[in-house]
Design an enzyme around this catalytic site. Structure first.
Site, PDB file in Angstrom:
ATOM      1  CG  HIS A 157      -2.003  -0.944   0.956  1.00 36.56           C
ATOM      2  ND1 HIS A 157      -3.377  -0.690   0.693  1.00 36.56           N
ATOM      3  CD2 HIS A 157      -2.055  -2.322   1.044  1.00 36.56           C
ATOM      4  CE1 HIS A 157      -4.020  -1.673   0.747  1.00 36.56           C
ATOM      5  NE2 HIS A 157      -2.945  -2.972   0.894  1.00 36.56           N
ATOM      6  CG  ASP A 364       0.131   8.887   1.073  1.00 42.63           C
ATOM      7  OD1 ASP A 364       0.232   7.710   1.254  1.00 42.63           O
ATOM      8  OD2 ASP A 364      -0.393   9.958   1.731  1.00 42.63           O
TER       9      ASP A 364
END
Ligand code: F6P
Length: 486
Positions: A157, A364
């Site tokens: 992720h 991110d």
């Protein structure tokens, strides 16, 4: 197929409970529907005197949720230690923050091995395993050691950084070589996947053809599966949330003033310091925006026992106080700063209330807040998303206002542009983003990964020896040659 999904953090599916982190919130609706067993940490620990790993199992939609107590002796070294003080900073390109002892690495491997043993009880002949995130890089290898031959997939992720950064992680070779026990490794972006394959080619000197690595484990496919959300469901949540007390109180308190919103875990990767400085700069450069726009920043504390997080919490609290002190008035607070979590339902309403969504991480993996902010908007009068070019979401949401989170004055100018944007332009940009969100949904992400995982097992036979120069620290025998921790 009997799917077993594994992640460190899980969600119990209570609609009104606050949720920490994108992974648990994103997985919940799809896991619920799929009938999978979702296995993760209970957040509690147990000592090593129990033979069987303890799991509390409860129903979750069409499947089940199993929450495991992790071994007390290794939990700190695993979670606060290797996972979040070595891997997390490295994966977010902060090699300067890597802190990990050899014991932390051993604890990380122990918890991966412990989880593998715990998974055996959920195994069936037609099982497939889908492991989530950096907490369990070596879980596939542990499962193979226990004789599991069924498909095992892994999805990361977070970002995967450049080789030079990963090379700063202690025991990186051993660990990444272990990852090749997975049949399929999924990444959020092309860049992450390319960085990973560059490491495999250059550091492990293994052959890669069309994204397929051949190693002593057989074949591993690396591919890109950008994670999505359920935009229609989120839009409905947002429309309904107007009457929620938190949302209506916020709306009443604004008195015609406009609102920018940021929602993040309190983490150095989220660029919160630069964001607050950008607002400071915006109010300094454009004094007419004082009293005209305020920022609601929700920063949910996480990993507080780690020094870097404690320091950040102190730094941010001081910065917010300073900025409020400089720009505030007796009846106006520029930044409303909250250190707590909110449910998805409330967040949806808060996003819809704000004319600007500010998502400016330094790094991110994807950032689902960006996608949720867009989905929550009123189609007749949508807000503007200000998005960091270093969030995975920027690849899809390219009609957001894209910013460099290191350029504080540049961000300040973009915030002013966002606040001045005419309705026609806002609608055009928003429509284009919604189009993407409707195509790349969380349901599609889940289905694509499972389909690719099922396709991988055909040819896991070709075997070559790995190039590992350091003597392996794992598997470890205890000093008396006895068994590992149970
Ligand atoms: O991808 C990173 C992630 O696993 C996300 O689920 C979430 O943002 C975060 O890390 C969870 O962190 P923690 O469980 O340590 O609070």
């Amino acid at each position: 197929m009997n799917l077993v999904v594994v992640s460190n953090r899980v969600s119990r599916g209570k609609a009104n409970e606050p949720m920490t982190g994108g992974l648990a919130a994103a997985l919940l609706p799809v896991v619920e529907k799929s009938g999978a067993i979702w296995v993760g940490s209970s957040g509690r620990v147990r000592d090593g005197s129990h033979k069987e790993p303890f799991a509390e199992v409860e129903a979750l939609g069409a499947g089940a949720l199993a929450m495991l107590d992790l071994p007390a002796a290794h939990y700190g070294g695993y979670y606060e230690g290797f996972a979040n003080s070595a891997l997390w900073p490295a994966l977010h390109s902060r090699a300067d923050l890597i802190r990990a002892s050899q014991e932390d690495y051993v604890s990380y491997r122990e918890v991966n091995a412990f989880m593998a043993r715990a998974l055996l009880r959920f195994q069936k002949p037609d099982s497939a395993f889908w492991i989530q995130d950096y907490h369990f890089l070596a879980l596939g290898a542990e499962l193979r050691d226990l004789g599991i031959t069924q498909p095992i997939g892994f999805f990361l992720h977070t970002p995967w950084p450049a080789r030079a950064v990963i090379d700063g992680v202690p025991h990186h070779r051993e660990l990444i070589e272990a990852m090749l026990a997975y049949d399929l490794i999924g990444f959020q972006t092309e860049e992450d996947c390319e960085n990973f394959l560059a490491y495999i080619k250059c550091d492990l000197q293994l052959a890669v053809r069309n994204g397929v690595v051949t190693s002593r484990h057989g074949k591993t496919r690396a591919a890109v599966f950008p994670i999505g959300i359920d935009p229609e469901k989120f839009a409905q949540l947002a429309a309904k949330a107007a009457t929620h007390p938190d949302v209506s109180r916020l709306r009443r308190s604004l008195n015609g003033e406009r609102l920018a919103i940021g929602v993040d875990r309190l983490d150095y990767s989220k660029g919160l310091v630069n964001r607050i400085k950008a607002f400071d700069s915006m109010w300094t450069q454009h004094p007419r925006l004082k009293r005209a726009v305020s920022l609601l920043q929700i920063a949910t504390p996480s990993r507080g026992a780690i020094e870097a997080y404690g320091n950040l919490q102190g730094e941010l609290a001081k910065l917010v106080t300073d900025v409020n002190g400089i720009h505030g008035e007796v009846d106006w607070t520029p930044i409303r700063y909250l250190n707590k979590g909110y449910s998805q339902a409330v967040l949806a309403g808060l996003y819809r209330t704000a004319q600007v969504g500010v998502v400016t991480p330094l790094q991110d993996g994807m950032n689902l807040v960006a996608k949720e902010y867009v989905a929550a908007q009123n189609p007749a009068d949508p807000g503007v998303l200000v998005l960091s070019k270093f969030a995975g979401a920027a690849n899809e949401l390219d009609t957001a206002l894209i910013v460099n989170p290191h350029d504080i004055d540049g961000m300040a100018r973009t915030l002013a542009t966002a606040l001045a944007m005419p309705l026609t332009e806002r609608r055009m940009r928003w429509e284009a983003m919604m189009e993407k969100l409707r195509v790349h949904t969380i349901q599609q992400w889940f289905a694509d990964f499972i389909e690719a995982l099922q396709d991988t097992q055909a040819d896991r036979i070709e075997v070559v020896e790995p190039v590992i120069t350091d003597p392996p620290l794992w598997p470890r025998q205890s000093a008396d040659g006895g068994a590992r921790y149970h």
